[in-house]
Write a protein that holds these residues in place. Structure first.
Motif, PDB file in Angstrom:
ATOM      1  N   HIS A  94      30.163  31.149  45.867  1.00  0.00           N
ATOM      2  CA  HIS A  94      31.165  30.885  46.885  1.00  0.00           C
ATOM      3  C   HIS A  94      32.527  31.409  46.451  1.00  0.00           C
ATOM      4  O   HIS A  94      33.298  31.890  47.262  1.00  0.00           O
ATOM      5  N   TYR A  95      32.835  31.335  45.158  1.00  0.00           N
ATOM      6  CA  TYR A  95      34.143  31.738  44.660  1.00  0.00           C
ATOM      7  C   TYR A  95      34.181  33.166  44.128  1.00  0.00           C
ATOM      8  O   TYR A  95      35.213  33.810  44.169  1.00  0.00           O
ATOM      9  N   PHE A  96      33.089  33.659  43.584  1.00  0.00           N
ATOM     10  CA  PHE A  96      33.061  34.983  42.969  1.00  0.00           C
ATOM     11  C   PHE A  96      31.977  35.847  43.603  1.00  0.00           C
ATOM     12  O   PHE A  96      30.862  35.395  43.795  1.00  0.00           O
ATOM     13  N   SER A  97      32.330  37.093  43.864  1.00  0.00           N
ATOM     14  CA  SER A  97      31.317  38.055  44.278  1.00  0.00           C
ATOM     15  C   SER A  97      30.960  38.894  43.057  1.00  0.00           C
ATOM     16  O   SER A  97      31.606  38.804  42.014  1.00  0.00           O
ATOM     17  N   VAL A  98      29.941  39.712  43.189  1.00  0.00           N
ATOM     18  CA  VAL A  98      29.549  40.578  42.080  1.00  0.00           C
ATOM     19  C   VAL A  98      30.683  41.546  41.767  1.00  0.00           C
ATOM     20  O   VAL A  98      30.992  41.803  40.603  1.00  0.00           O
ATOM     21  N   ARG A  99      31.320  42.049  42.795  1.00  0.00           N
ATOM     22  CA  ARG A  99      32.426  42.992  42.586  1.00  0.00           C
ATOM     23  C   ARG A  99      33.571  42.350  41.823  1.00  0.00           C
ATOM     24  O   ARG A  99      34.099  42.936  40.872  1.00  0.00           O
ATOM     25  N   SER A 100      33.976  41.147  42.201  1.00  0.00           N
ATOM     26  CA  SER A 100      35.085  40.500  41.503  1.00  0.00           C
ATOM     27  C   SER A 100      34.693  40.122  40.072  1.00  0.00           C
ATOM     28  O   SER A 100      35.523  40.188  39.165  1.00  0.00           O
ATOM     29  N   ALA A 101      33.439  39.791  39.847  1.00  0.00           N
ATOM     30  CA  ALA A 101      32.984  39.492  38.491  1.00  0.00           C
ATOM     31  C   ALA A 101      33.043  40.736  37.619  1.00  0.00           C
ATOM     32  O   ALA A 101      33.446  40.670  36.447  1.00  0.00           O
ATOM     33  N   LYS A 102      32.681  41.888  38.173  1.00  0.00           N
ATOM     34  CA  LYS A 102      32.754  43.144  37.427  1.00  0.00           C
ATOM     35  C   LYS A 102      34.201  43.496  37.098  1.00  0.00           C
ATOM     36  O   LYS A 102      34.506  43.958  35.995  1.00  0.00           O
ATOM     37  N   VAL A 103      35.088  43.287  38.049  1.00  0.00           N
ATOM     38  CA  VAL A 103      36.508  43.572  37.823  1.00  0.00           C
ATOM     39  C   VAL A 103      37.057  42.653  36.731  1.00  0.00           C
ATOM     40  O   VAL A 103      37.773  43.114  35.830  1.00  0.00           O
ATOM     41  N   LEU A 104      36.720  41.377  36.780  1.00  0.00           N
ATOM     42  CA  LEU A 104      37.178  40.443  35.750  1.00  0.00           C
ATOM     43  C   LEU A 104      36.631  40.814  34.379  1.00  0.00           C
ATOM     44  O   LEU A 104      37.350  40.749  33.377  1.00  0.00           O
ATOM     45  N   ALA A 105      35.381  41.235  34.316  1.00  0.00           N
ATOM     46  CA  ALA A 105      34.784  41.645  33.048  1.00  0.00           C
ATOM     47  C   ALA A 105      35.483  42.889  32.510  1.00  0.00           C
ATOM     48  O   ALA A 105      35.770  42.977  31.312  1.00  0.00           O
TER      49      ALA A 105
END
Length: 45
Positions: A15-26
């Motif tokens: 709900h809070y993170f998408s795969v794209r945002s997780a990749k950007v954060l990583a």
């Protein structure tokens, strides 16, 4: 019971993170760690 908690937690994170945002954060974390590592090697006292 554990499987139910896992599925609820998984839905909550999705709900809070998408795969794209997780990749950007990583990527940001890796770049920050690399910059800190290079700075510590360059300015070693």
């Amino acid at each position: 019971m554990a499987a139910l908690a896992y599925n609820l937690g998984k839905r909550e994170i999705n709900h809070y993170f998408s795969v794209r945002s997780a990749k950007v954060l990583a990527l940001v974390a890796v770049l920050l760690l690399a910059a800190c590592h290079l700075a510590s090697r360059r300015y070693r006292a």
